[in-house]
Structure formats: C-alpha cells, structure tokens
Design a protein around this motif. Structure first.
Motif, PDB file in Angstrom:
ATOM      1  N   GLN A   4       0.821  -1.218   0.000  1.00 38.54           N
ATOM      2  CA  GLN A   4       0.000   0.000   0.000  1.00 38.54           C
ATOM      3  C   GLN A   4       0.849   1.259   0.000  1.00 38.54           C
ATOM      4  O   GLN A   4       0.347   2.354  -0.277  1.00 38.54           O
ATOM      5  CB  GLN A   4      -0.944  -0.004   1.205  1.00 38.54           C
ATOM      6  N   GLN A   5       2.128   1.133   0.302  1.00 36.56           N
ATOM      7  CA  GLN A   5       3.038   2.281   0.314  1.00 36.56           C
ATOM      8  C   GLN A   5       3.940   2.328  -0.914  1.00 36.56           C
ATOM      9  O   GLN A   5       4.765   3.221  -1.047  1.00 36.56           O
ATOM     10  CB  GLN A   5       3.909   2.232   1.580  1.00 36.56           C
ATOM     11  N   ARG A   6       3.758   1.362  -1.794  1.00 35.30           N
ATOM     12  CA  ARG A   6       4.603   1.275  -2.984  1.00 35.30           C
ATOM     13  C   ARG A   6       4.088   2.210  -4.074  1.00 35.30           C
ATOM     14  O   ARG A   6       2.889   2.444  -4.207  1.00 35.30           O
ATOM     15  CB  ARG A   6       4.553  -0.147  -3.500  1.00 35.30           C
ATOM     16  N   THR A   7       5.011   2.718  -4.900  1.00 36.16           N
ATOM     17  CA  THR A   7       4.605   3.624  -5.980  1.00 36.16           C
ATOM     18  C   THR A   7       5.416   3.385  -7.245  1.00 36.16           C
ATOM     19  O   THR A   7       6.579   2.975  -7.186  1.00 36.16           O
ATOM     20  CB  THR A   7       4.758   5.102  -5.544  1.00 36.16           C
TER      21      THR A   7
ATOM     22  N   CYS B 201      13.710   1.707   0.264  1.00 35.06           N
ATOM     23  CA  CYS B 201      13.433   2.419   1.518  1.00 35.06           C
ATOM     24  C   CYS B 201      12.376   3.505   1.350  1.00 35.06           C
ATOM     25  O   CYS B 201      11.578   3.751   2.264  1.00 35.06           O
ATOM     26  CB  CYS B 201      14.722   3.022   2.060  1.00 35.06           C
ATOM     27  N   PHE B 202      12.354   4.151   0.188  1.00 34.72           N
ATOM     28  CA  PHE B 202      11.390   5.227  -0.044  1.00 34.72           C
ATOM     29  C   PHE B 202      10.131   4.738  -0.754  1.00 34.72           C
ATOM     30  O   PHE B 202       9.278   5.542  -1.136  1.00 34.72           O
ATOM     31  CB  PHE B 202      12.048   6.357  -0.838  1.00 34.72           C
ATOM     32  N   GLY B 203       9.997   3.416  -0.928  1.00 34.10           N
ATOM     33  CA  GLY B 203       8.778   2.857  -1.500  1.00 34.10           C
ATOM     34  C   GLY B 203       8.666   2.999  -3.000  1.00 34.10           C
ATOM     35  O   GLY B 203       7.569   2.883  -3.551  1.00 34.10           O
ATOM     36  N   VAL B 204       9.784   3.233  -3.687  1.00 39.62           N
ATOM     37  CA  VAL B 204       9.788   3.354  -5.152  1.00 39.62           C
ATOM     38  C   VAL B 204      10.029   1.964  -5.739  1.00 39.62           C
ATOM     39  O   VAL B 204      11.060   1.349  -5.457  1.00 39.62           O
ATOM     40  CB  VAL B 204      10.879   4.344  -5.608  1.00 39.62           C
TER      41      VAL B 204
ATOM     42  N   LYS C 116       3.746  11.224 -14.209  1.00 34.85           N
ATOM     43  CA  LYS C 116       4.784  10.488 -13.484  1.00 34.85           C
ATOM     44  C   LYS C 116       6.168  11.069 -13.784  1.00 34.85           C
ATOM     45  O   LYS C 116       6.366  11.757 -14.782  1.00 34.85           O
ATOM     46  CB  LYS C 116       4.734   9.011 -13.886  1.00 34.85           C
ATOM     47  N   ILE C 117       7.120  10.783 -12.899  1.00 34.17           N
ATOM     48  CA  ILE C 117       8.467  11.349 -12.997  1.00 34.17           C
ATOM     49  C   ILE C 117       9.505  10.239 -13.078  1.00 34.17           C
ATOM     50  O   ILE C 117       9.500   9.309 -12.267  1.00 34.17           O
ATOM     51  CB  ILE C 117       8.782  12.236 -11.772  1.00 34.17           C
ATOM     52  N   ALA C 118      10.397  10.344 -14.062  1.00 34.05           N
ATOM     53  CA  ALA C 118      11.554   9.452 -14.171  1.00 34.05           C
ATOM     54  C   ALA C 118      12.807  10.292 -13.991  1.00 34.05           C
ATOM     55  O   ALA C 118      13.079  11.194 -14.788  1.00 34.05           O
ATOM     56  CB  ALA C 118      11.562   8.752 -15.524  1.00 34.05           C
ATOM     57  N   LEU C 119      13.563   9.995 -12.941  1.00 34.13           N
ATOM     58  CA  LEU C 119      14.791  10.735 -12.642  1.00 34.13           C
ATOM     59  C   LEU C 119      15.988   9.962 -13.176  1.00 34.13           C
ATOM     60  O   LEU C 119      16.199   8.806 -12.800  1.00 34.13           O
ATOM     61  CB  LEU C 119      14.946  10.912 -11.134  1.00 34.13           C
TER      62      LEU C 119
ATOM     63  N   VAL D 155      -2.263  13.806  -5.355  1.00 36.78           N
ATOM     64  CA  VAL D 155      -2.076  12.940  -6.523  1.00 36.78           C
ATOM     65  C   VAL D 155      -2.298  11.478  -6.136  1.00 36.78           C
ATOM     66  O   VAL D 155      -1.899  11.041  -5.056  1.00 36.78           O
ATOM     67  CB  VAL D 155      -0.657  13.129  -7.096  1.00 36.78           C
ATOM     68  N   ASN D 156      -2.920  10.730  -7.020  1.00 35.28           N
ATOM     69  CA  ASN D 156      -3.098   9.292  -6.804  1.00 35.28           C
ATOM     70  C   ASN D 156      -1.813   8.576  -7.202  1.00 35.28           C
ATOM     71  O   ASN D 156      -1.623   8.203  -8.351  1.00 35.28           O
ATOM     72  CB  ASN D 156      -4.288   8.765  -7.624  1.00 35.28           C
ATOM     73  N   TRP D 157      -0.925   8.389  -6.242  1.00 38.62           N
ATOM     74  CA  TRP D 157       0.400   7.832  -6.519  1.00 38.62           C
ATOM     75  C   TRP D 157       0.495   6.333  -6.285  1.00 38.62           C
ATOM     76  O   TRP D 157       1.513   5.699  -6.590  1.00 38.62           O
ATOM     77  CB  TRP D 157       1.452   8.536  -5.652  1.00 38.62           C
ATOM     78  N   LYS D 158      -0.551   5.749  -5.750  1.00 35.32           N
ATOM     79  CA  LYS D 158      -0.500   4.314  -5.434  1.00 35.32           C
ATOM     80  C   LYS D 158      -0.627   3.466  -6.698  1.00 35.32           C
ATOM     81  O   LYS D 158      -1.147   3.899  -7.720  1.00 35.32           O
ATOM     82  CB  LYS D 158      -1.581   3.955  -4.423  1.00 35.32           C
ATOM     83  N   MET D 159      -0.164   2.239  -6.598  1.00 36.16           N
ATOM     84  CA  MET D 159      -0.223   1.339  -7.744  1.00 36.16           C
ATOM     85  C   MET D 159      -1.633   0.791  -7.942  1.00 36.16           C
ATOM     86  O   MET D 159      -2.400   0.658  -6.983  1.00 36.16           O
ATOM     87  CB  MET D 159       0.763   0.179  -7.549  1.00 36.16           C
ATOM     88  N   SER D 160      -1.953   0.450  -9.183  1.00 31.78           N
ATOM     89  CA  SER D 160      -3.245  -0.166  -9.489  1.00 31.78           C
ATOM     90  C   SER D 160      -3.271  -1.582  -8.906  1.00 31.78           C
ATOM     91  O   SER D 160      -2.240  -2.129  -8.513  1.00 31.78           O
ATOM     92  CB  SER D 160      -3.452  -0.232 -11.005  1.00 31.78           C
ATOM     93  N   GLN D 161      -4.443  -2.192  -8.887  1.00 33.80           N
ATOM     94  CA  GLN D 161      -4.558  -3.552  -8.360  1.00 33.80           C
ATOM     95  C   GLN D 161      -3.695  -4.518  -9.160  1.00 33.80           C
ATOM     96  O   GLN D 161      -3.014  -5.383  -8.601  1.00 33.80           O
ATOM     97  CB  GLN D 161      -6.017  -4.015  -8.383  1.00 33.80           C
ATOM     98  N   ASP D 162      -3.690  -4.361 -10.478  1.00 38.01           N
ATOM     99  CA  ASP D 162      -2.886  -5.244 -11.313  1.00 38.01           C
ATOM    100  C   ASP D 162      -1.389  -5.065 -11.031  1.00 38.01           C
ATOM    101  O   ASP D 162      -0.636  -6.041 -10.981  1.00 38.01           O
ATOM    102  CB  ASP D 162      -3.180  -4.993 -12.795  1.00 38.01           C
ATOM    103  N   GLN D 163      -0.967  -3.817 -10.844  1.00 38.04           N
ATOM    104  CA  GLN D 163       0.438  -3.544 -10.514  1.00 38.04           C
ATOM    105  C   GLN D 163       0.798  -4.100  -9.145  1.00 38.04           C
ATOM    106  O   GLN D 163       1.896  -4.633  -8.943  1.00 38.04           O
ATOM    107  CB  GLN D 163       0.703  -2.040 -10.562  1.00 38.04           C
TER     108      GLN D 163
END
Length: 228
Positions: free
Chosen positions: A29-32, A57-60, A133-136, A190-198
């Motif tokens: 639930q904390q993953r993004t 550690c940061f849930g990425v 979404k952001i890609a660093l 922002v809805n940053w959480k993953m979808s159910q499929d993800q």
C-alpha cells in the motif's frame, strides 16, 4: 490473465508465515510507480546497489539500469537484499540503450528529468508533483548524464549545493532526490499508489522471492486451474 494472476497471488500467500504476509500487505500500500529511478552507464556496482536500496526504503518500486559500456553486478553487502523487493529493468540489447529506455518511459507517461550540475532548467525543489509520473535519470561517475540523455530529457535538474564540491555521489543524489520528492508526493492529492494489477504483479515478485519451491507450487496451481 489479471484474474489468474490475482488468484495465484492469493494462493501463494498461503505458503508464507502470517507475519510476512501481513508485512507484504502493509508495504504494497506504500509502494509507488509514480516516481522511478534511471541509472545510466554506472561504473561502480555498489552505486547501483545503494540506489536500489534507497528506492526500496522510499517505496519506489522501479529502477531502470542502462548498460552501455558497464555491466551491473549487484553488491549484496550494499543492497542488503533490496533487489528482491524492487523491480529492476535492464537495458542492454540495443546499440543505443539510452534512447530505448527514455523512449519507453515517455511512452509510459513519464516526464524525464536528468540530474546534472550544468546548464539546468530547475532545482530539485522546483520539481512539482502532478498527475504526470516522474523518471529521474542519474548518469555515470565523473561524466554524468550522456549528451543523448540531456538532449532527450524534458528537464535538467540540479540538486542545490553550498560547498566547493561540484556534485554528490550518485547514490547520495538518488537518496536526496527520492527523500524530497516522495515526501512531497505522499503529502499531495495525486493518486500515486499502484493499481490492483500492478500490486498483484509486485506481490507475485515478492512471493516468488520468498518461497523456496515457488516454481513447483505455481505449476501445481496452474495445473489445477486448467483442470477446472
């Protein structure tokens, strides 16, 4: 396929102890995937391993590794097992792996931001959290991001520094950027959480890495499903 995957996840959960299953359900639930890290042509494997550890550690959930000249070998003493929980995508099959990776990320809806101390458009603190979404992207030791990355990036970002040294270590840059941006993200609307499929895809990865006989158990499950 999504229902089959979801059912497989529920089935595999039966083969881990309650404490681990509850931990997985809490952490997912904390993953993004709203923010992702891209590491371009990094020479020292420990810098990639440390970056993967920071992502966890940061849930990425996702880290992308571009191998143009250098091949990544995980340093387990640095990553501390984080590679089991983070999804790492390697780009090494093309003549120009950088372009391939950036094109794929843009097609997936990511704004591509290159970290560089030179000729920048903005500071880390200027980056806004939005629905996009952001890609660093972080470049190689000494040389930094390639000219191709700087050309294709949507923005060039610098991390503010106030000393004499020009730049941070790569893994430190990743950690500083993720700490700031994930904090802003988690406090945004922002809805940053993953979808159910993800979530199912990620849980499947975690479960497979936690169950010694996962392959045989999956085969048994799929056989049972085909007989229904």
């Amino acid at each position: 396929m999504s229902n089959l995957k979801h059912n497989l996840v529920q089935y595999l959960k039966e083969f881990v102890v309650d404490e681990r299953r509850e931990l997985f359900e809490e952490k997912i639930q904390q993953r993004t995937k709203h923010i992702t890290v891209v590491l371009e042509n990094i020479f020292q494997g420990r810098n990639i391993s440390a970056s993967i550890r920071s992502a966890d550690c940061f849930g990425v959930q996702d880290v992308h590794v571009i191998e143009n000249d250098n091949i990544f070998n995980d340093d387990s003493e640095v990553s501390m097992g984080a590679d089991k929980w983070v999804t790492t995508t390697i780009y090494n099959q093309e003549e120009d792996n950088t372009t391939k990776a950036i094109k794929k990320l843009k097609e997936e809806g990511y704004q591509v931001i290159a970290a560089t101390p030179h000729n920048t458009d903005c500071d880390l603190y200027d980056i806004e959290i939005s629905e996009q979404k952001i890609a660093l992207i972080f470049g190689a030791e000494v040389r930094g991001c390639s000219e191709q990355t700087l050309k294709l990036a949507d923005k060039r970002m610098r991390i503010p520094m106030y000393g004499f040294t020009e730049s941070f270590n790569i893994s430190v840059s990743v950690s500083l950027s993720l700490q700031h941006l994930t904090y802003k993200m988690r406090n945004s609307a922002v809805n940053w959480k993953m979808s159910q499929d993800q979530q199912d895809e990620t849980l499947l990865q975690w479960l497979r890495n936690s169950i010694k006989s996962s392959t045989q158990i999956e085969e048994k499950f799929l056989k049972l499903q085909s007989e229904k």
